[in-house]
Scaffold this motif. Structure first.
Motif, PDB file in Angstrom:
ATOM      1  N   TYR A  34       0.835  -1.202   0.000  1.00  0.00           N
ATOM      2  CA  TYR A  34       0.000   0.000   0.000  1.00  0.00           C
ATOM      3  C   TYR A  34       0.869   1.251   0.000  1.00  0.00           C
ATOM      4  O   TYR A  34       0.687   2.163  -0.820  1.00  0.00           O
ATOM      5  CB  TYR A  34      -0.906  -0.047   1.230  1.00  0.00           C
ATOM      6  CG  TYR A  34      -1.747   1.179   1.475  1.00  0.00           C
ATOM      7  CD1 TYR A  34      -2.767   1.543   0.604  1.00  0.00           C
ATOM      8  CD2 TYR A  34      -1.537   1.958   2.614  1.00  0.00           C
ATOM      9  CE1 TYR A  34      -3.551   2.664   0.849  1.00  0.00           C
ATOM     10  CE2 TYR A  34      -2.326   3.072   2.863  1.00  0.00           C
ATOM     11  CZ  TYR A  34      -3.326   3.421   1.984  1.00  0.00           C
ATOM     12  OH  TYR A  34      -4.097   4.530   2.225  1.00  0.00           O
ATOM     13  N   LEU A  62       1.437   3.941  -3.145  1.00  0.00           N
ATOM     14  CA  LEU A  62       1.127   5.360  -2.919  1.00  0.00           C
ATOM     15  C   LEU A  62       2.326   6.250  -3.201  1.00  0.00           C
ATOM     16  O   LEU A  62       2.199   7.329  -3.799  1.00  0.00           O
ATOM     17  CB  LEU A  62       0.653   5.580  -1.478  1.00  0.00           C
ATOM     18  CG  LEU A  62      -0.745   5.065  -1.133  1.00  0.00           C
ATOM     19  CD1 LEU A  62      -1.057   5.373   0.332  1.00  0.00           C
ATOM     20  CD2 LEU A  62      -1.801   5.670  -2.028  1.00  0.00           C
ATOM     21  N   SER A 112       2.406   8.983  -6.174  1.00  0.00           N
ATOM     22  CA  SER A 112       2.526  10.398  -5.805  1.00  0.00           C
ATOM     23  C   SER A 112       3.513  11.142  -6.693  1.00  0.00           C
ATOM     24  O   SER A 112       3.485  12.377  -6.771  1.00  0.00           O
ATOM     25  CB  SER A 112       2.953  10.525  -4.338  1.00  0.00           C
ATOM     26  OG  SER A 112       4.291  10.064  -4.155  1.00  0.00           O
ATOM     27  N   TYR A 118      -7.721   9.911 -10.700  1.00  0.00           N
ATOM     28  CA  TYR A 118      -7.612   9.777  -9.250  1.00  0.00           C
ATOM     29  C   TYR A 118      -8.633   8.754  -8.758  1.00  0.00           C
ATOM     30  O   TYR A 118      -9.813   8.821  -9.129  1.00  0.00           O
ATOM     31  CB  TYR A 118      -7.887  11.117  -8.555  1.00  0.00           C
ATOM     32  CG  TYR A 118      -6.693  12.033  -8.453  1.00  0.00           C
ATOM     33  CD1 TYR A 118      -6.010  12.197  -7.246  1.00  0.00           C
ATOM     34  CD2 TYR A 118      -6.253  12.756  -9.565  1.00  0.00           C
ATOM     35  CE1 TYR A 118      -4.921  13.056  -7.144  1.00  0.00           C
ATOM     36  CE2 TYR A 118      -5.162  13.612  -9.482  1.00  0.00           C
ATOM     37  CZ  TYR A 118      -4.510  13.760  -8.262  1.00  0.00           C
ATOM     38  OH  TYR A 118      -3.430  14.603  -8.164  1.00  0.00           O
ATOM     39  N   LYS A 161      -8.147   6.488  -1.903  1.00  0.00           N
ATOM     40  CA  LYS A 161      -6.968   5.935  -1.241  1.00  0.00           C
ATOM     41  C   LYS A 161      -7.418   4.822  -0.286  1.00  0.00           C
ATOM     42  O   LYS A 161      -7.547   5.013   0.927  1.00  0.00           O
ATOM     43  CB  LYS A 161      -6.226   7.031  -0.487  1.00  0.00           C
ATOM     44  CG  LYS A 161      -4.843   6.619  -0.003  1.00  0.00           C
ATOM     45  CD  LYS A 161      -4.214   7.706   0.866  1.00  0.00           C
ATOM     46  CE  LYS A 161      -3.933   8.968   0.074  1.00  0.00           C
ATOM     47  NZ  LYS A 161      -3.223   9.987   0.907  1.00  0.00           N
ATOM     48  N   ILE A 191      -6.148  -0.950  -3.537  1.00  0.00           N
ATOM     49  CA  ILE A 191      -4.768  -0.916  -4.025  1.00  0.00           C
ATOM     50  C   ILE A 191      -4.149  -2.305  -4.038  1.00  0.00           C
ATOM     51  O   ILE A 191      -3.438  -2.679  -4.990  1.00  0.00           O
ATOM     52  CB  ILE A 191      -3.928   0.061  -3.176  1.00  0.00           C
ATOM     53  CG1 ILE A 191      -4.342   1.500  -3.509  1.00  0.00           C
ATOM     54  CG2 ILE A 191      -2.429  -0.133  -3.412  1.00  0.00           C
ATOM     55  CD1 ILE A 191      -3.666   2.553  -2.669  1.00  0.00           C
ATOM     56  N   LYS A 217      -3.536   7.989  -9.809  1.00  0.00           N
ATOM     57  CA  LYS A 217      -3.098   8.478  -8.507  1.00  0.00           C
ATOM     58  C   LYS A 217      -4.193   8.174  -7.481  1.00  0.00           C
ATOM     59  O   LYS A 217      -5.316   7.816  -7.851  1.00  0.00           O
ATOM     60  CB  LYS A 217      -2.816   9.986  -8.573  1.00  0.00           C
ATOM     61  CG  LYS A 217      -1.758  10.356  -9.606  1.00  0.00           C
ATOM     62  CD  LYS A 217      -1.494  11.850  -9.651  1.00  0.00           C
ATOM     63  CE  LYS A 217      -0.689  12.311  -8.447  1.00  0.00           C
ATOM     64  NZ  LYS A 217      -0.211  13.710  -8.610  1.00  0.00           N
ATOM     65  N   PHE A 218      -3.853   8.304  -6.215  1.00  0.00           N
ATOM     66  CA  PHE A 218      -4.800   7.941  -5.167  1.00  0.00           C
ATOM     67  C   PHE A 218      -5.009   9.110  -4.217  1.00  0.00           C
ATOM     68  O   PHE A 218      -4.073   9.827  -3.876  1.00  0.00           O
ATOM     69  CB  PHE A 218      -4.303   6.713  -4.408  1.00  0.00           C
ATOM     70  CG  PHE A 218      -4.249   5.484  -5.261  1.00  0.00           C
ATOM     71  CD1 PHE A 218      -5.360   4.679  -5.415  1.00  0.00           C
ATOM     72  CD2 PHE A 218      -3.081   5.149  -5.952  1.00  0.00           C
ATOM     73  CE1 PHE A 218      -5.314   3.554  -6.235  1.00  0.00           C
ATOM     74  CE2 PHE A 218      -3.026   4.030  -6.753  1.00  0.00           C
ATOM     75  CZ  PHE A 218      -4.151   3.233  -6.894  1.00  0.00           C
ATOM     76  N   GLY A 219      -6.264   9.273  -3.821  1.00  0.00           N
ATOM     77  CA  GLY A 219      -6.624  10.395  -2.974  1.00  0.00           C
ATOM     78  C   GLY A 219      -7.726  11.203  -3.631  1.00  0.00           C
ATOM     79  O   GLY A 219      -8.229  10.859  -4.707  1.00  0.00           O
TER      80      GLY A 219
END
Length: 365
Positions: A20, A24, A28, A65, A68, A73, A96-98
Motif C-alpha cells: 500500500y 502510494l 505520488s 484519481y 486511497k 490498491i 493516482k490515489f486520494g
C-alpha cells in the motif's frame, strides 16, 4: 495451529501495508495532466472492464484519481488471472490515489454514478437521457499496447466472405443458451450449424488463411475456432479483419456482448448479428444500415446467401456507417466525449458475469 494461523495473518497484513505504501509513493510522483478525473470505484468490479473504462480517459489526456483505499490498491496490485488487466492501471502510471480538489478536477464521478448493472435498463425498457452505457471495448491488450486504432479500416479490396474468429468450445460457449434473459442461439450452436453448410470453408493454419486471402475463391463463411484450429493475435488480427466486408458477431459465454464485435467494427467490417444482440448495443445497431440481423439460424442461412450477391455500392456505404458508429460510440474518444458533454447521472459499465448477476438479482425476466 492457532498460532500459525495468527502468524500468517499478521505477515499478510504487513505485506499488504508495505505494498500500500509502496504504491502510494510511486503514484505520488506522477505529474498531473491538464485534465483530471476523480472516480469513486467502490461500487464496481475491479476487472478488465474497469481497466478499459479508465484507460479511455488516459488516452484522452486525463490523469485518473481513485480513492486511497488499502483493499483496492492491494487488489489492483495482483497480476494473476483476471486481476492482471486491472493491474495495468498501476503499471501504466496514470492513476493516482486520494481526493483532488473540486476546482482541480475536470470530471468527478461519485460511487453512486458508476454501476455494473448494465442490462436492467434494457429489460425494463427504461432508457433515460441521464443514463449512459459503456460497452466492453476491444480486448484490453489493444489499449494496453496502444494498438487499438486500425489504419487499414478503409481497405477497398476485401473478400465478400463472412469472417469470424474466436473460441467456440462447447464447454463454455453453450452457457448462454441456458440463460432465460437472452433469446439467441449460442456461439457453439451457431458454429456447429454453419460448419455443415456448403459455403463453409474450414481452415487449419495461418498459411491456409493467407492462401485463401490471396486467391480468387470467395463467398465463403470462414469460421476459425481458436480452441482447435489456430489463433491470430495482436496486430496480425488487426491486419486480417479489414480483408473482409462482413464479420459474424457471435455471443460471448454468458452474455451476447463480446469484444470481437468492437474490433471488427474498428476494421470497417459490417456485423452479421442476431437481432437481440444488435439491440443490446448502445445505441442499438440498425438492420441494413450498419449491420445485418437475423432471428433464427434458418434466417442466418438465407441472409448469408443473400450477402454473397449483395450490391457492392450499398456494402461500401454501410461500411462507412459502421465506421461512423464506431468513431462516435465505441472509440475511447467517443466514450469520453459523450460523458464530458452529457454529464450522465449514472454510467453503466458492462462487466459480463458481474452485470448478469445484477440482472438475476433484480429478477427482471
Amino acid at each position: 495451529m492457532l498460532f500459525y494461523s495468527l502468524r500468517k495473518r499478521f505477515q499478510r497484513k504487513l505485506e499488504q501495508n508495505y505494498n500500500y505504501r509502496r504504491v502510494l509513493l510511486k503514484a505520488s510522483q506522477i505529474k498531473d495532466t491538464e485534465k483530471i478525473l476523480y472516480a469513486d470505484i467502490s461500487n464496481i468490479s475491479l476487472n478488465r472492464y474497469l481497466y478499459s473504462f479508465l484507460k479511455f480517459f488516459n488516452i484522452n489526456g486525463y490523469t485518473v484519481y481513485l480513492p486511497k483505499d488499502i483493499n483496492t490498491i492491494n487488489i489492483l496490485s495482483k497480476k494473476t488471472g483476471e486481476f492482471q488487466y486491472a493491474s495495468w492501471l498501476l503499471e501504466e502510471g496514470f492513476v493516482k490515489f486520494g481526493v483532488p480538489s473540486r476546482k482541480k478536477a475536470t470530471l468527478w464521478l461519485e460511487a453512486e454514478q458508476l454501476s455494473n448493472d448494465y442490462f436492467s435498463d434494457f429489460f425494463n425498457n427504461n432508457f433515460l437521457p441521464s443514463h449512459y452505457h459503456v460497452h466492453s471495448g476491444e480486448y484490453p491488450y489493444f489499449y494496453h499496447k496502444d494498438c487499438w486504432e486500425n489504419s487499414l479500416a478503409q481497405n477497398e479490396e476485401r473478400k465478400r466472405s463472412i469472417f469470424m474468429i474466436g473460441n467456440c468450445d462447447s464447454r463454455y460457449y453453450q452457457e448462454i443458451s441456458k440463460e432465460k434473459y437472452f433469446n439467441l442461439p449460442s456461439r457453439f450452436e451457431t458454429a456447429k450449424y454453419l460448419t455443415g453448410k456448403e459455403y463453409y470453408k474450414g481452415l487449419r493454419s495461418v498459411e491456409e488463411l493467407n492462401e485463401f486471402l490471396s486467391g480468387r475463391e470467395d463467398s465463403r463463411v470462414i469460421l476459425i475456432d481458436t480452441s482447435k484450429d489456430f489463433q491470430i493475435k495482436g496486430l496480425k488480427l488487426k491486419a486480417t479483419l479489414p480483408e473482409f466486408y462482413f464479420y459474424l458477431a457471435l455471443p460471448g459465454v454468458v452474455i451476447p456482448i463480446s469484444h470481437n464485435i468492437i474490433e471488427a467494427m474498428a476494421a470497417g467490417c459490417i456485423p452479421v448479428i442476431h437481432k437481440s444482440y444488435s439491440e443490446l448495443m448502445r445505441p442499438k445497431l440498425e438492420d441494413h444500415h450498419n449491420c445485418f440481423t437475423y432471428d433464427t439460424l434458418e434466417e442466418l442461412d438465407e441472409l448469408i446467401k443473400e450477402l454473397f450477391h449483395y450490391n457492392l455500392i450499398q456494402i461500401k456505404e454501410m461500411r462507412e456507417e459502421v465506421l461512423k458508429y464506431y468513431k462516435e460510440h465505441l472509440t475511447p474518444e467517443g466514450v469520453v466525449n459523450s460523458i464530458e458533454t452529457k454529464t450522465p447521472e449514472i454510467i453503466f459499465i458492462q462487466a459480463e458475469s458481474v452485470s448478469l448477476e445484477h440482472l438475476r438479482k433484480k429478477n427482471q425476466v
